[in-house]
Design a protein around this motif. Structure first.
Motif, PDB file in Angstrom:
ATOM      1  N   ARG A  30       0.612   0.955   6.854  1.00  0.00           N
ATOM      2  CA  ARG A  30       0.683   1.622   8.165  1.00  0.00           C
ATOM      3  C   ARG A  30      -0.620   1.475   8.940  1.00  0.00           C
ATOM      4  O   ARG A  30      -0.626   1.532  10.159  1.00  0.00           O
ATOM      5  N   ASP A  31      -1.717   1.347   8.184  1.00  0.00           N
ATOM      6  CA  ASP A  31      -3.043   1.367   8.820  1.00  0.00           C
ATOM      7  C   ASP A  31      -3.882   0.170   8.397  1.00  0.00           C
ATOM      8  O   ASP A  31      -5.097   0.231   8.406  1.00  0.00           O
ATOM      9  N   ARG A  51      -0.011  12.402  12.111  1.00  0.00           N
ATOM     10  CA  ARG A  51      -1.017  12.973  11.200  1.00  0.00           C
ATOM     11  C   ARG A  51      -2.432  12.724  11.764  1.00  0.00           C
ATOM     12  O   ARG A  51      -2.667  11.756  12.510  1.00  0.00           O
ATOM     13  N   THR A  70       0.822  -1.212   0.000  1.00  0.00           N
ATOM     14  CA  THR A  70       0.000   0.000   0.000  1.00  0.00           C
ATOM     15  C   THR A  70       0.858   1.266   0.000  1.00  0.00           C
ATOM     16  O   THR A  70       0.412   2.309  -0.465  1.00  0.00           O
ATOM     17  N   ARG A 100       2.970   6.266  -2.876  1.00  0.00           N
ATOM     18  CA  ARG A 100       4.119   6.750  -3.636  1.00  0.00           C
ATOM     19  C   ARG A 100       3.699   7.090  -5.077  1.00  0.00           C
ATOM     20  O   ARG A 100       4.160   8.077  -5.657  1.00  0.00           O
ATOM     21  N   ARG A 159       9.785  11.038   8.483  1.00  0.00           N
ATOM     22  CA  ARG A 159       8.616  10.266   8.034  1.00  0.00           C
ATOM     23  C   ARG A 159       7.908   9.610   9.223  1.00  0.00           C
ATOM     24  O   ARG A 159       6.690   9.584   9.297  1.00  0.00           O
ATOM     25  N   ARG A 190      -6.243   9.321   1.161  1.00  0.00           N
ATOM     26  CA  ARG A 190      -6.354   8.119   1.996  1.00  0.00           C
ATOM     27  C   ARG A 190      -7.673   7.391   1.742  1.00  0.00           C
ATOM     28  O   ARG A 190      -7.687   6.181   1.574  1.00  0.00           O
TER      29      ARG A 190
END
Ligand code: DC
Length: 228
Positions: A134-135, A191, A34, A39, A184, A113
Motif C-alpha cells: 500500500r505504501d 489511517r 508486504t 497478516r 478495509r 509499520r
C-alpha cells in the motif's frame, strides 16, 4: 541488464499480488508480498489473544514485537515464496476471513509499520525486487524506478475474493466480503500512519474490466520499457 525496484501499490483484492508474482517470475526478480507480513503479525496477535473484537492490546503487542519473526521462504513446488511466522509456515492461515477482518487494525499501528518497513527496506535493498503493498512507492521505496497503482471497483474486488475463497472450499458470503473490502479501503486510506495513496509518479491501472493475461502483458511491457 539493470535490476530495478518495482513498487505495486493499490486497493485490497484487486489482483495486485497475482500480477506482481508473475512479473517477478518473468524478470527473475524477488517477489515480496508486504500484505502477508501485516497478516502474519495479525495472526500472531490473534494467537496470543491480543485482539478482542475490534480492540487490540497495543501495549502487550509492543512489548512482544521482538518475538514476532516474519519472513519468506521460496517454495520450489509452487515457484513462489511462502510466508513464515516464527519458523512456522502460515501461508494459508493468514488468508482466512478471520485474519482479513482484523489486519487493518494491526496495519494501522505505528510500531508495527516501522518494524515491517525496516524489514522490507532490508529485503529490497539490492534492487531486483517486485514489492506489493500500500505504501511501497510512497514510504518504503520512494525512489523506486517503476511505481504502479492498481485499482478496481469494490464490487469487482469482492467478487474476485469470493471466487478465490469458494475455490478453496471456504464458506463465505458475498455481501459480507463486499463490506469487508469497503471497510478495509476506509481504514487503509484514512489511517494516520502511511495511509494508502497513489504516489505522484505512479502509473494507474484500473483493472475492473481486464483479464489476468491482459494485465500481465500491460505490466510486462511497462517494466521492460523501464529496464532497457
Ligand atoms: O494486500 P493484503 O490484502 O494482503 O493486505 C492486508 C492488509 O495489510 C490490508 O488491510 C492493508 C495492509 N497493508 C498495509 O497497510 N501496507 C502494506 N504495505 C501492505 C498491506
Amino acid at each position: 541488464m539493470k535490476k530495478i525496484t518495482i513498487a505495486i501499490d493499490g486497493h485490497s483484492s484487486c489482483g495486485k499480488s497475482t500480477m506482481a508474482k508473475d512479473l517477478a517470475r518473468e524478470l527473475g526478480y524477488v517477489y515480496i508480498d508486504t500484505g502477508a507480513m501485516y497478516r502474519a503479525v495479525t495472526l500472531y496477535a490473534i494467537k496470543a489473544g491480543l485482539i478482542d473484537g475490534q480492540n487490540v492490546d497495543v501495549d502487550a503487542l509492543r512489548a512482544q514485537m521482538d518475538k514476532v519473526n516474519v519472513g519468506f521462504k521460496f517454495n520450489e513446488e509452487t515457484g513462489r515464496p511462502d510466508t513464515y511466522l516464527n519458523g512456522e509456515r502460515v501461508e494459508d492461515r493468514i488468508r482466512t476471513m478471520e485474519v482479513s477482518s482484523k489486519v487493518s487494525l494491526i496495519a494501522a499501528i505505528d510500531f508495527v509499520r516501522s518494524a515491517m518497513v525496516a524489514l522490507q527496506q532490508e529485503m529490497g535493498k539490492g534492487g531486483g525486487v517486485v514489492m506489493d503493498g500500500r505504501d511501497i512507492g510512497t514510504t518504503v521505496f520512494p525512489n523506486a524506478e517503476l511505481k504502479v497503482f492498481v485499482t478496481a471497483s469494490a464490487e469487482v474486488r469482492a467478487q474476485r475474493r469470493y471466487d478465490e475463497l469458494t475455490a478453496k472450499g471456504e464458506k463465505c458470503n458475498l455481501q459480507e466480503i463486499l463490506e469487508n473490502v469497503q471497510e478495509r479501503d476506509r481504514i487503509d486510506s484514512t489511517r494516520a500512519v502511511s495511509p494508502l495513496r497513489k504516489a505522484d509518479d505512479a502509473v494507474v491501472l484500473d483493472n475492473s474490466n481486464m483479464t489476468i493475461p491482459e494485465q500481465k502483458q500491460w505490466l510486462m511491457e511497462l517494466a521492460k520499457s523501464k529496464i532497457s
